[in-house]
Design an enzyme around this catalytic site. Structure first.
Site, PDB file in Angstrom:
ATOM      1  N   GLY A 128       0.794  -1.124   0.036  1.00 50.20           N
ATOM      2  CA  GLY A 128      -0.050  -0.012   0.040  1.00 50.20           C
ATOM      3  C   GLY A 128       0.909   1.352  -0.077  1.00 50.20           C
ATOM      4  O   GLY A 128       1.905   1.329  -0.618  1.00 50.20           O
ATOM      5  N   ILE A 132       2.679   2.623   2.402  1.00 51.36           N
ATOM      6  CA  ILE A 132       3.951   2.541   3.041  1.00 51.36           C
ATOM      7  C   ILE A 132       4.776   1.488   2.435  1.00 51.36           C
ATOM      8  O   ILE A 132       6.111   1.763   1.938  1.00 51.36           O
ATOM      9  CB  ILE A 132       3.841   2.199   4.645  1.00 51.36           C
ATOM     10  CG1 ILE A 132       3.043   3.014   5.455  1.00 51.36           C
ATOM     11  CG2 ILE A 132       5.375   1.998   5.168  1.00 51.36           C
ATOM     12  CD1 ILE A 132       3.074   2.668   6.799  1.00 51.36           C
ATOM     13  N   GLY A 133       4.235   0.356   1.963  1.00 53.35           N
ATOM     14  CA  GLY A 133       4.866  -0.596   1.126  1.00 53.35           C
ATOM     15  C   GLY A 133       5.512   0.026  -0.301  1.00 53.35           C
ATOM     16  O   GLY A 133       6.740  -0.293  -0.429  1.00 53.35           O
ATOM     17  N   ARG A 165      -5.561   3.858   9.639  1.00 54.01           N
ATOM     18  CA  ARG A 165      -6.608   4.635  10.337  1.00 54.01           C
ATOM     19  C   ARG A 165      -7.440   5.648   9.342  1.00 54.01           C
ATOM     20  O   ARG A 165      -6.559   6.137   8.343  1.00 54.01           O
ATOM     21  CB  ARG A 165      -6.006   5.549  11.604  1.00 54.01           C
ATOM     22  CG  ARG A 165      -5.702   4.700  12.655  1.00 54.01           C
ATOM     23  CD  ARG A 165      -5.467   5.681  13.846  1.00 54.01           C
ATOM     24  NE  ARG A 165      -4.120   6.391  13.862  1.00 54.01           N
ATOM     25  CZ  ARG A 165      -3.994   7.401  14.454  1.00 54.01           C
ATOM     26  NH1 ARG A 165      -4.801   7.750  15.458  1.00 54.01           N
ATOM     27  NH2 ARG A 165      -2.594   7.825  14.545  1.00 54.01           N
ATOM     28  N   ILE A 217       4.932  -2.985  10.936  1.00 56.45           N
ATOM     29  CA  ILE A 217       4.590  -1.564  11.018  1.00 56.45           C
ATOM     30  C   ILE A 217       3.089  -1.373  11.363  1.00 56.45           C
ATOM     31  O   ILE A 217       2.538  -0.360  11.656  1.00 56.45           O
ATOM     32  CB  ILE A 217       5.063  -0.837   9.654  1.00 56.45           C
ATOM     33  CG1 ILE A 217       6.314  -0.781   9.481  1.00 56.45           C
ATOM     34  CG2 ILE A 217       4.580   0.693   9.764  1.00 56.45           C
ATOM     35  CD1 ILE A 217       6.991  -0.077   8.307  1.00 56.45           C
ATOM     36  N   THR A 218       2.355  -2.542  11.113  1.00 55.52           N
ATOM     37  CA  THR A 218       0.885  -2.531  11.043  1.00 55.52           C
ATOM     38  C   THR A 218       0.479  -2.138  12.690  1.00 55.52           C
ATOM     39  O   THR A 218       1.147  -2.704  13.431  1.00 55.52           O
ATOM     40  CB  THR A 218       0.484  -4.083  10.914  1.00 55.52           C
ATOM     41  OG1 THR A 218       0.897  -4.122   9.383  1.00 55.52           O
ATOM     42  CG2 THR A 218      -1.209  -3.783  10.770  1.00 55.52           C
ATOM     43  N   ARG A 225       9.654  12.759  14.621  1.00 57.57           N
ATOM     44  CA  ARG A 225       8.348  13.566  14.823  1.00 57.57           C
ATOM     45  C   ARG A 225       8.839  14.813  16.005  1.00 57.57           C
ATOM     46  O   ARG A 225       8.859  15.947  15.718  1.00 57.57           O
ATOM     47  CB  ARG A 225       7.124  13.160  15.131  1.00 57.57           C
ATOM     48  CG  ARG A 225       6.446  12.331  13.670  1.00 57.57           C
ATOM     49  CD  ARG A 225       5.128  11.941  13.868  1.00 57.57           C
ATOM     50  NE  ARG A 225       4.548  11.309  12.965  1.00 57.57           N
ATOM     51  CZ  ARG A 225       3.906  10.315  12.723  1.00 57.57           C
ATOM     52  NH1 ARG A 225       3.444   9.652  13.987  1.00 57.57           N
ATOM     53  NH2 ARG A 225       3.368   9.755  11.835  1.00 57.57           N
ATOM     54  N   HIS A 233       3.309   2.611  20.997  1.00 55.84           N
ATOM     55  CA  HIS A 233       2.977   3.594  19.874  1.00 55.84           C
ATOM     56  C   HIS A 233       1.549   3.961  19.836  1.00 55.84           C
ATOM     57  O   HIS A 233       0.740   3.442  19.328  1.00 55.84           O
ATOM     58  CB  HIS A 233       3.466   3.074  18.560  1.00 55.84           C
ATOM     59  CG  HIS A 233       3.145   3.787  17.554  1.00 55.84           C
ATOM     60  ND1 HIS A 233       3.729   5.252  16.999  1.00 55.84           N
ATOM     61  CD2 HIS A 233       2.197   3.808  16.248  1.00 55.84           C
ATOM     62  CE1 HIS A 233       3.393   5.641  16.155  1.00 55.84           C
ATOM     63  NE2 HIS A 233       2.306   4.815  15.674  1.00 55.84           N
TER      64      HIS A 233
HETATM   65  P1  A3D Z   1      -2.517   0.822   3.101  1.00 58.85           P
HETATM   66  O1  A3D Z   1      -2.193   1.895   1.996  1.00 58.85           O
HETATM   67  O2  A3D Z   1      -3.995   0.522   3.098  1.00 58.85           O
HETATM   68  O3  A3D Z   1      -1.590  -0.495   2.649  1.00 58.85           O
HETATM   69  C1  A3D Z   1      -2.025  -1.699   3.357  1.00 58.85           C
HETATM   70  C2  A3D Z   1      -2.033  -2.779   2.241  1.00 58.85           C
HETATM   71  O4  A3D Z   1      -1.936  -3.998   3.154  1.00 58.85           O
HETATM   72  C3  A3D Z   1      -3.197  -2.707   1.165  1.00 58.85           C
HETATM   73  O5  A3D Z   1      -2.447  -2.641  -0.096  1.00 58.85           O
HETATM   74  C4  A3D Z   1      -3.670  -4.278   1.586  1.00 58.85           C
HETATM   75  O6  A3D Z   1      -4.088  -4.717   0.211  1.00 58.85           O
HETATM   76  C5  A3D Z   1      -2.656  -5.061   2.117  1.00 58.85           C
HETATM   77  N1  A3D Z   1      -3.114  -6.065   2.805  1.00 58.85           N
HETATM   78  C6  A3D Z   1      -4.265  -6.157   3.631  1.00 58.85           C
HETATM   79  N2  A3D Z   1      -4.612  -7.341   4.000  1.00 58.85           N
HETATM   80  C7  A3D Z   1      -3.383  -8.309   3.682  1.00 58.85           C
HETATM   81  C8  A3D Z   1      -3.006  -9.520   3.745  1.00 58.85           C
HETATM   82  N3  A3D Z   1      -3.687 -10.154   4.636  1.00 58.85           N
HETATM   83  N4  A3D Z   1      -1.973  -9.884   3.272  1.00 58.85           N
HETATM   84  C9  A3D Z   1      -1.088  -8.844   2.359  1.00 58.85           C
HETATM   85  N5  A3D Z   1      -1.497  -7.724   2.373  1.00 58.85           N
HETATM   86  C10 A3D Z   1      -2.633  -7.374   2.911  1.00 58.85           C
HETATM   87  O7  A3D Z   1      -2.160   1.301   4.345  1.00 58.85           O
HETATM   88  P2  A3D Z   1      -0.365   2.043   4.755  1.00 58.85           P
HETATM   89  O8  A3D Z   1       0.535   1.502   3.926  1.00 58.85           O
HETATM   90  O9  A3D Z   1      -0.792   3.628   5.058  1.00 58.85           O
HETATM   91  O10 A3D Z   1      -0.407   1.382   6.349  1.00 58.85           O
HETATM   92  C11 A3D Z   1      -0.186   0.149   6.622  1.00 58.85           C
HETATM   93  C12 A3D Z   1      -0.460   0.009   8.145  1.00 58.85           C
HETATM   94  O11 A3D Z   1       0.646   0.753   9.078  1.00 58.85           O
HETATM   95  C13 A3D Z   1      -1.428   0.205   8.761  1.00 58.85           C
HETATM   96  O12 A3D Z   1      -1.924  -0.621   9.691  1.00 58.85           O
HETATM   97  C14 A3D Z   1      -1.159   1.628   9.519  1.00 58.85           C
HETATM   98  O13 A3D Z   1      -2.004   1.850  10.587  1.00 58.85           O
HETATM   99  C15 A3D Z   1       0.268   1.482   9.931  1.00 58.85           C
HETATM  100  N6  A3D Z   1       1.040   2.629  10.266  1.00 58.85           N
HETATM  101  C16 A3D Z   1       1.826   2.393  11.512  1.00 58.85           C
HETATM  102  C17 A3D Z   1       2.686   3.583  11.599  1.00 58.85           C
HETATM  103  C18 A3D Z   1       3.706   3.518  12.862  1.00 58.85           C
HETATM  104  O14 A3D Z   1       4.405   4.213  13.243  1.00 58.85           O
HETATM  105  C19 A3D Z   1       3.710   1.997  13.598  1.00 58.85           C
HETATM  106  C20 A3D Z   1       2.597   4.737  11.034  1.00 58.85           C
HETATM  107  C21 A3D Z   1       1.689   4.814   9.939  1.00 58.85           C
HETATM  108  C22 A3D Z   1       1.097   3.599   9.449  1.00 58.85           C
END
Ligand code: A3D
Length: 320
Positions: free
Chosen positions: A12, A14-15, A83, A119-120, A152, A176
């Site tokens: 997504g 972050i990835g 979120r 990171i999730t 931050r 966190h």
């Molecule tokens: P997003 O852009 O929604 O990417 C998440 C990806 O995970 C999507 O592409 C989904 O398709 C994929 N996904 C869902 N289920 C599965 C699965 N079972 N197997 C493989 N892939 C799957 O989200 P994001 O990249 O913005 O954020 C990802 C996570 O990081 C979220 O839980 C955020 O809350 C978290 N996050 C953590 C921090 C910290 O500092 C810890 C900061 C920002 C975000």
């Protein structure tokens, strides 16, 4: 020597940013895994096509198959949901716990020797669950949050003092979430602790208190602005810093969610603490002394993490 292999579970916001940074820094070849068909393949191709301009040597592959992460040296996990405005990180627990189960099993079966950075969110509970589901050694599984929260804090401090961010060392402890503990005493500008800077008239205690609170609310501030998701540039950069420390055996001293076995008075759970990251994974937890106020804040944060872990156990009986 073959290039290291970096598996990104979740392609997504972050990835994708992680993949771009890993390629640009030539940390290794990158595999993007996601259940959303086309997303990891599209991002891998797009980033690979930036290679000629950027001049990096890295292969990128997108996949829906866990077999493609086989033998990965590093796995960075962002799979799950982020979120939206009005949600707390804890609201994500139920759905992301199920995701951690499939990811943990996928890593255990295909990349059991990897250094895993979760990171999730909710971070401290998800990294604990991911470790339980994967069965990997505790020192090879950690969570990224402290580097981001400290970044931050450092950014806000550098703005307040009008100095280079390079000269600010900031440090955030604990879970966190809303209970995180930005440490004023252990944060410095060129080695000068923040309380001394208040005495020197560089800022006031009120302004410093406001910066501490803005750091705690740092994630929500960005969620409120973006409206469709949460922060991703700085979270990705922070995890890449940790991955690089492992791959290059840098022995970096970085705050991250690490498994505590008595350190800082915590046993049997993951929480944000200062660590040393090198080729051995989490090689050491820096067992710092906390004063009474810091200890109270840290204990409060640890209790919040304990509550989330209990909630995980309530949802998935295999964790109990
Ligand atoms: P997003 O852009 O929604 O990417 C998440 C990806 O995970 C999507 O592409 C989904 O398709 C994929 N996904 C869902 N289920 C599965 C699965 N079972 N197997 C493989 N892939 C799957 O989200 P994001 O990249 O913005 O954020 C990802 C996570 O990081 C979220 O839980 C955020 O809350 C978290 N996050 C953590 C921090 C910290 O500092 C810890 C900061 C920002 C975000």
């Amino acid at each position: 020597m073959a290039r290291p292999k970096i598996a990104l579970i979740g392609a997504g916001q972050i990835g994708g940013t992680l993949a771009h940074l890993a390629a640009m820094k030539e940390l290794g070849d990158v595999v993007l895994f996601d259940i959303a068909e086309g997303t990891p393949e599209g991002k891998a191709l797009d980033i690979a096509q930036s290679g000629p301009s950027e001049g990096f040597d890295a292969k990128l592959k997108g996949t829906q198959s866990y077999e493609d992460i086989a033998g990965a040296d590093v796995c960075i996990v962002t799979a799950g949901v982020p979120r939206k405005p009005g949600m707390s990180r804890d609201d994500l627990l139920g759905i992301n716990l199920k995701v951690m189960k499939s990811v943990g099993e996928g890593i255990a079966a295909n990349a059991p020797d990897a250094f895993v950075i979760c990171i999730t969110n909710p971070l401290d509970a998800m990294v604990w669950a991911l470790r339980e589901f994967s069965g990997l050694p505790h020192n090879k599984v950690c969570g990224m949050a402290g580097v981001l929260d400290s970044g931050r804090f450092a950014h806000f401090l550098a703005e307040e003092f009008n100095v280079s961010m390079r000269d600010v060392t900031a440090f955030v402890l604990g879970g966190h979430g809303d209970t995180m503990v930005p440490s004023v005493r252990y944060s410095t500008v060129a080695g000068i602790p923040l309380p001394d800077l208040v005495e020197m008239g560089w800022t006031t205690q009120d302004k410093l208190d406001a910066i501490v609170q803005r750091t705690r609310d740092g994630g929500a501030e960005i969620v409120g602005l973006l409206k469709t998701g949460s922060a991703f540039y700085a979270p990705a950069t922070s995890a890449i810093e940790m991955a690089e420390a492992y791959l290059k055996d840098q022995k970096r001293v970085l705050p991250c969610a690490a498994y505590c076995d008595g350190e800082l008075g915590v046993s049997g759970l993951y929480v944000g603490v200062p660590t040393v990251i090198g080729a051995g994974g989490i090689e050491r937890i820096v067992d710092i002394n906390l004063n009474e106020e810091e200890q109270a804040g840290f204990d409060n944060s640890v209790n919040a993490v304990k509550g989330l872990i209990e909630a995980c156990k309530g949802i998935d009986s295999s964790l109990a």
